[in-house]
Design an enzyme around this catalytic site. Structure first.
Site, short mmCIF file in Angstrom:
data_model
loop_
_atom_site.label_atom_id
_atom_site.label_comp_id
_atom_site.label_asym_id
_atom_site.label_seq_id
_atom_site.Cartn_x
_atom_site.Cartn_y
_atom_site.Cartn_z
N GLU A 244 -5.55 -3.31 4.73
CA GLU A 244 -5.25 -4.72 4.48
C GLU A 244 -5.74 -5.12 3.09
OE1 GLU A 244 -6.58 -7.15 7.81
OE2 GLU A 244 -6.58 -8.92 6.55
N SER A 383 -13.72 -13.04 5.02
CA SER A 383 -13.98 -14.24 4.19
C SER A 383 -14.67 -13.83 2.88
CB SER A 383 -14.87 -15.23 4.95
OG SER A 383 -16.19 -14.75 4.98
C1 LIG Z 1 -4.50 -19.08 8.01
C2 LIG Z 1 -5.24 -18.03 8.78
C3 LIG Z 1 -4.54 -16.97 9.32
C4 LIG Z 1 -5.19 -16.01 10.09
N1 LIG Z 1 -4.44 -15.02 10.68
C5 LIG Z 1 -5.06 -14.16 11.53
C6 LIG Z 1 -4.28 -13.22 12.27
O1 LIG Z 1 -3.05 -13.14 12.14
N2 LIG Z 1 -4.92 -12.41 13.14
C7 LIG Z 1 -6.28 -12.44 13.31
O2 LIG Z 1 -6.78 -11.65 14.09
N3 LIG Z 1 -7.05 -13.33 12.62
C8 LIG Z 1 -6.46 -14.20 11.74
N4 LIG Z 1 -7.22 -15.11 11.05
C9 LIG Z 1 -8.63 -15.21 11.35
C10 LIG Z 1 -9.55 -14.80 10.23
O3 LIG Z 1 -9.59 -13.40 10.12
C11 LIG Z 1 -10.92 -15.41 10.53
O4 LIG Z 1 -10.77 -16.83 10.41
C12 LIG Z 1 -11.97 -14.92 9.59
O5 LIG Z 1 -12.29 -13.59 9.87
C13 LIG Z 1 -13.26 -15.77 9.70
O6 LIG Z 1 -13.69 -15.83 11.01
P1 LIG Z 1 -14.01 -17.22 11.73
O7 LIG Z 1 -12.87 -18.15 11.49
O8 LIG Z 1 -14.39 -16.93 13.14
O9 LIG Z 1 -15.25 -17.83 10.96
P2 LIG Z 1 -16.76 -17.37 11.11
O10 LIG Z 1 -16.85 -15.88 11.15
O11 LIG Z 1 -17.37 -18.13 12.21
O12 LIG Z 1 -17.36 -17.86 9.73
C14 LIG Z 1 -17.66 -19.24 9.47
C15 LIG Z 1 -18.26 -19.31 8.08
O13 LIG Z 1 -19.49 -18.57 8.03
C16 LIG Z 1 -19.43 -17.57 7.02
N5 LIG Z 1 -20.10 -16.36 7.51
C17 LIG Z 1 -19.91 -15.75 8.70
N6 LIG Z 1 -20.68 -14.65 8.80
C18 LIG Z 1 -21.38 -14.55 7.63
C19 LIG Z 1 -22.33 -13.62 7.11
N7 LIG Z 1 -22.71 -12.56 7.81
N8 LIG Z 1 -22.81 -13.83 5.87
C20 LIG Z 1 -22.41 -14.89 5.14
N9 LIG Z 1 -21.51 -15.83 5.58
C21 LIG Z 1 -20.99 -15.64 6.80
C22 LIG Z 1 -17.95 -17.32 6.79
O14 LIG Z 1 -17.68 -16.85 5.50
C23 LIG Z 1 -17.36 -18.71 6.99
O15 LIG Z 1 -17.51 -19.47 5.81
C24 LIG Z 1 -6.59 -16.07 10.26
C25 LIG Z 1 -7.31 -17.12 9.67
C26 LIG Z 1 -6.65 -18.09 8.94
C27 LIG Z 1 -7.45 -19.22 8.34
#
Ligand SMILES: Cc1cc2nc3c(=O)[nH]c(=O)nc-3n(C[C@H](O)[C@H](O)[C@H](O)COP(=O)(O)OP(=O)(O)OC[C@H]3O[C@@H](n4cnc5c(N)ncnc54)[C@H](O)[C@@H]3O)c2cc1C
Length: 398
Positions: A244, A383
């Site tokens: 990816e 992210s």
């Molecule tokens: C438009 C869009 C399309 C998507 N499409 C898909 C898809 O098709 N399939 C799929 O499976 N997923 C998809 N995703 C999901 C995406 O992979 C996740 O949103 C992403 O991995 C972040 O996870 P979360 O949203 O649970 O946020 P969290 O993991 O809860 O993170 C919240 C915040 O905390 C920060 N954070 C978390 N852990 C740490 C750390 N260890 N150190 C520092 N900072 C940290 C993150 O950077 C973020 O700012 C999509 C997301 C979006 C927004």
């Protein structure tokens, strides 16, 4: 390290340009270049055009019907199609699940799934994230319990991009609750038509229906849809994420959008002069241009290393961070360029063929939605904060 393109690479670039000029449908190009809404059919038609040329699997090995291109050729191809205004290749089949099936799937799975990914007959979506599992992906809870020659799947995925179009979903599912989180995950291929699957739209702040929740309620999945070994899914999941991240810098897209920004800034005026001549605004465009050029050189360095080593390394995290920051900065400047006219958020006016009135110039209509939508770039695909962790640990050794 050689950062110059060889004569062969340059001839290849020309070949790609000639193909695009012939094969990219003008209506699709118009939508992409002007930020208008793309339909499912637009992505499919473009994939079919690529397939007809034998380029449907630009990153695939020849034995599976791919091009067998080098990393540099893949880069040139991606850059050219993006810069010309082609839609993104639907990534979930071609770039995500296909490499996993090629590397770890059975011959029967390879024969069943790969040809229909190439021809865009089947649309895939990615079932990794869950409400409590995004960055911490190893904590996925969606369960698959063995029941004879089937798995019984229960749970929920979320943010599933374009699941409303999908024929198949590849999922990380928990098959062992006792083992360490990473050791109890399996990789399942699930037919979206199976009873018990519900797709619920999530409407994002730009008003788009791009992502979904996917619910599984006693969904029966044949055991032959397991990829590789049970409980070894984490290895395949990481392999997929590595793929990816190739071409993650988005250089071609940034170049196309920078050109759009310059067009807009040439038409907007400030104190009777074109905005692009305003020293402060010009300086901000120049800064993006400089950053983009630096990123391009970094990308070529990474590619040069990849040619030797053959796998993408942690440097991809640098490309992801800078690439997404640049793309987001461009959308920010575009909205600022049109001022108040960026405020109305009207999806009806973003459809190709819209005949009604626009609040301001037509080119301003899609800018607010585009700005809001592009916030996703620093969230998905790992992210940007997570990418910084990778740089800290794997490159800086902190
Ligand atoms: C438009 C869009 C399309 C998507 N499409 C898909 C898809 O098709 N399939 C799929 O499976 N997923 C998809 N995703 C999901 C995406 O992979 C996740 O949103 C992403 O991995 C972040 O996870 P979360 O949203 O649970 O946020 P969290 O993991 O809860 O993170 C919240 C915040 O905390 C920060 N954070 C978390 N852990 C740490 C750390 N260890 N150190 C520092 N900072 C940290 C993150 O950077 C973020 O700012 C999509 C997301 C979006 C927004």
């Amino acid at each position: 390290m050689n950062l110059n393109f060889s004569a062969q690479d340059q001839a290849f670039r020309q070949e790609v340009r000639t193909f695009i000029a012939r094969a990219l449908p003008a209506d699709i190009q118009h939508k992409v270049v002007n930020g208008l809404i793309l339909e499912r059919d637009d992505y499919v038609r473009w994939q079919q055009a690529l397939h007809a040329q034998g380029w449907g699997g630009s990153s695939w090995a020849r034995e599976f019907g791919g091009t067998g291109w080098s990393a540099v050729q893949k880069y040139i191809f991606e850059e050219e199609v993006a810069a010309a205004g082609a839609p993104r290749i639907i990534p979930f089949g071609v770039k995500m699940v296909a490499p996993v099936i090629m590397a770890f799937g059975s011959p029967a799975q390879q024969q069943r799934f790969l040809p229909k990914i190439l021809s865009a007959e089947e649309w895939w979506c990615q079932g990794y994230s869950e409400p409590g599992s995004g960055s911490d992906l190893a904590s996925v809870q969606t369960a698959a319990q063995r029941d004879g020659d089937h798995y019984l799947v229960n749970g929920q995925k979320t943010w599933t991009t374009q699941a409303q179009y999908a024929d198949w979903i590849f999922c990380l599912v928990r098959t062992d609750r006792e083992a360490k989180p990473q050791r109890g995950i399996s990789f399942l291929l699930i037919d979206m038509k199976t009873p018990g699957i519900t797709v619920r739209p999530i409407i994002t702040m730009d008003g788009a229906h791009e992502v979904n929740e996917v619910w599984f309620d006693n969904v029966r999945v044949p055991v032959e849809n397991l990829v590789g070994e049970e409980n070894a899914g984490w290895t395949y999941a990481k392999f997929l994420l590595g793929h990816e991240r190739t071409n993650i810098a988005g250089i071609g897209i940034a170049k196309r959008e920078l050109a759009r920004l310059k067009r807009i800034a040439s038409q907007e005026t400030k104190h009777g002069k074109a905005l692009i001549q305003d020293p402060q605004f010009a300086l901000r465009i120049a800064q993006i241009q400089v950053d983009l050029t630096a990123l391009e050189i970094t990308n070529l360095r990474v590619l040069s290393a990849e040619e030797q080593r053959k796998t993408p390394g942690p440097e991809a995290s640098i490309l992801k961070i800078k690439g997404t920051e640049i793309q987001q900065a461009i959308t920010e400047l575009m909205t600022q360029a049109v001022g108040l006219y960026a405020l109305p958020l009207r999806r009806d006016a973003m459809a190709a063929g819209y005949q009604g009135e626009h609040a301001g110039p037509a080119y301003a209509t899609s800018l607010a939605a585009n700005y809001l939508n592009m916030r996703k770039l620093s969230i998905y695909g790992g992210s940007n904060e997570i990418q910084k962790n990778i740089i800290a640990q794997m490159i800086l050794g902190l």
